[in-house]
Design an enzyme around this catalytic site. Sequence first.
Site, mmCIF file in Angstrom:
data_model
loop_
_atom_site.group_PDB
_atom_site.id
_atom_site.type_symbol
_atom_site.label_atom_id
_atom_site.label_comp_id
_atom_site.label_asym_id
_atom_site.label_seq_id
_atom_site.Cartn_x
_atom_site.Cartn_y
_atom_site.Cartn_z
ATOM 1 N N VAL A 228 0.953 -1.131 0.255
ATOM 2 C CA VAL A 228 -0.001 -0.080 -0.037
ATOM 3 C C VAL A 228 1.072 1.366 0.027
ATOM 4 O O VAL A 228 0.490 2.228 0.152
ATOM 5 C CB VAL A 228 -0.811 -0.213 1.254
ATOM 6 C CG1 VAL A 228 -1.951 -1.128 1.236
ATOM 7 C CG2 VAL A 228 -0.250 -0.055 2.582
ATOM 8 N N ASP A 229 2.235 1.150 -0.121
ATOM 9 C CA ASP A 229 3.063 2.095 -0.064
ATOM 10 C C ASP A 229 3.257 3.203 -1.386
ATOM 11 O O ASP A 229 3.930 4.212 -1.324
ATOM 12 C CB ASP A 229 4.702 1.532 0.175
ATOM 13 C CG ASP A 229 4.973 0.592 -0.742
ATOM 14 O OD1 ASP A 229 4.939 0.639 -1.672
ATOM 15 O OD2 ASP A 229 5.849 -0.358 -0.184
ATOM 16 N N SER B 233 5.971 -13.919 0.343
ATOM 17 C CA SER B 233 6.137 -15.192 0.527
ATOM 18 C C SER B 233 4.789 -15.832 0.199
ATOM 19 O O SER B 233 4.460 -17.118 0.669
ATOM 20 C CB SER B 233 6.451 -15.262 2.188
ATOM 21 O OG SER B 233 5.460 -14.478 2.743
ATOM 22 N N HIS C 148 -4.438 -4.752 -2.088
ATOM 23 C CA HIS C 148 -4.812 -4.050 -0.812
ATOM 24 C C HIS C 148 -5.064 -2.651 -0.360
ATOM 25 O O HIS C 148 -5.060 -2.054 0.582
ATOM 26 C CB HIS C 148 -3.803 -4.575 0.060
ATOM 27 C CG HIS C 148 -3.841 -6.358 0.069
ATOM 28 N ND1 HIS C 148 -2.540 -7.024 0.965
ATOM 29 C CD2 HIS C 148 -4.401 -7.040 -0.245
ATOM 30 C CE1 HIS C 148 -2.790 -8.141 0.827
ATOM 31 N NE2 HIS C 148 -3.748 -8.367 0.055
ATOM 32 N N CYS D 179 -14.575 8.490 3.292
ATOM 33 C CA CYS D 179 -15.619 8.706 4.403
ATOM 34 C C CYS D 179 -16.324 7.611 4.413
ATOM 35 O O CYS D 179 -17.355 7.015 3.137
ATOM 36 C CB CYS D 179 -16.393 9.931 4.338
ATOM 37 S SG CYS D 179 -17.888 10.029 5.304
ATOM 38 N N CYS E 72 -19.598 15.733 5.999
ATOM 39 C CA CYS E 72 -20.789 15.082 6.861
ATOM 40 C C CYS E 72 -20.387 14.984 8.291
ATOM 41 O O CYS E 72 -21.208 14.587 8.929
ATOM 42 C CB CYS E 72 -21.511 13.988 6.069
ATOM 43 S SG CYS E 72 -20.351 12.572 6.413
ATOM 44 N N GLY F 14 9.267 -10.538 -3.931
ATOM 45 C CA GLY F 14 9.300 -10.034 -2.774
ATOM 46 C C GLY F 14 8.057 -10.469 -1.969
ATOM 47 O O GLY F 14 7.495 -9.543 -1.067
ATOM 48 N N GLY G 118 14.062 -16.535 1.061
ATOM 49 C CA GLY G 118 13.222 -17.489 1.973
ATOM 50 C C GLY G 118 12.370 -18.142 1.242
ATOM 51 O O GLY G 118 11.973 -18.021 0.319
ATOM 52 N N ASN H 271 12.243 -14.150 -4.115
ATOM 53 C CA ASN H 271 11.975 -13.970 -2.681
ATOM 54 C C ASN H 271 13.154 -14.608 -1.896
ATOM 55 O O ASN H 271 13.745 -15.549 -2.032
ATOM 56 C CB ASN H 271 10.815 -14.719 -2.299
ATOM 57 C CG ASN H 271 10.261 -14.137 -1.032
ATOM 58 O OD1 ASN H 271 9.950 -12.875 -0.796
ATOM 59 N ND2 ASN H 271 10.027 -14.898 0.004
HETATM 60 ZN ZN LIG Z 1 -18.602 12.139 4.877
#
Ligand SMILES: [Zn+2]
Length: 287
Positions: free
Chosen positions: A110-111, A226, A126, A134, A187, A224, A252, A250
């Site tokens: 998510v970076d 697992s 993700h 909101c 809101c 990258g 591991g 990867n």
């Molecule tokens: Zn709102």
Amino acid sequence: MTSVPQLDAEATAMVDRAIAALAGRRVAVLTGAGISTDSGIPDYRGRGAPVRTPMTAQQFLGDEAARRRYWVGSHLGWNAFSAASPNAGHEALATLEARQVATGVITQNVDGLHLRAGSRRVVELHGTMRRVFCTHCGQVFDRRDIAARVEDDNPWISVPANIRLAPDGDVLPESTDDFVIPTCTVCDGMLKPDVVFFGEYIPVEKFREAEALVRASEALLIAGSSLVVNSGIRLVERARRRKIPVVIVNRGETRADARATVKVDAGTSEVLRSLAEALPAERALPG
Ligand SMILES: [Zn+2]
């Protein structure tokens, strides 16, 4: 370009096999936290990582104290992401897409570092830290604006002395009781970062987009991850059903090592750079 360590002989041999498996094919890429560790973003599922109990959406939505804790951590995480830069691995994937070798990137991260490196077709399974929405009226906000409001309402949060380093390496303030949670400016409803919480399902249309990318490709490269998350395994299964090569890079073990055409146990920065050097834009050339 960032400096990248050299591969040892064993890894070099596996990289050569990966190149042979991918050569001349259009490649869908799936990435996980391991690709961002060289940018200074920790991989909580990686080798030696502390055991964590991530917050569920139910806790976040149902408990104000939990919500305050989450927002403090999320704000500090956002600051860390903003300060991080894409590394050689992200750059190599953007290069491969520009050459029309890679069809796009499906990521569990998510970076936002793939987009910042110049990748154009990015499926963020993700979600992303860049957006906040909101939960009541659906209004979408830019995270930078929310972050500025958080700092205005909680000036103590930008003072490093107020942030304590926990034994497991996590950064936490002594107490989050006084934290003022940002709310919707339209809101006054509850805001939620646009990320998939622990235990939440990936939105169906996101997964469909990822499947479509794999379907439009002739190989799957995993970098990258697992593959602890089921969506990753499901994409590997889609690739196997179509009998296209699956290459895993990867450090591991992964849950799909036994199903991979080639597994390279090495860092993503050095391996992806080698792949980008070795895989020319064959499809873009005439004839
Ligand atoms: Zn709102």
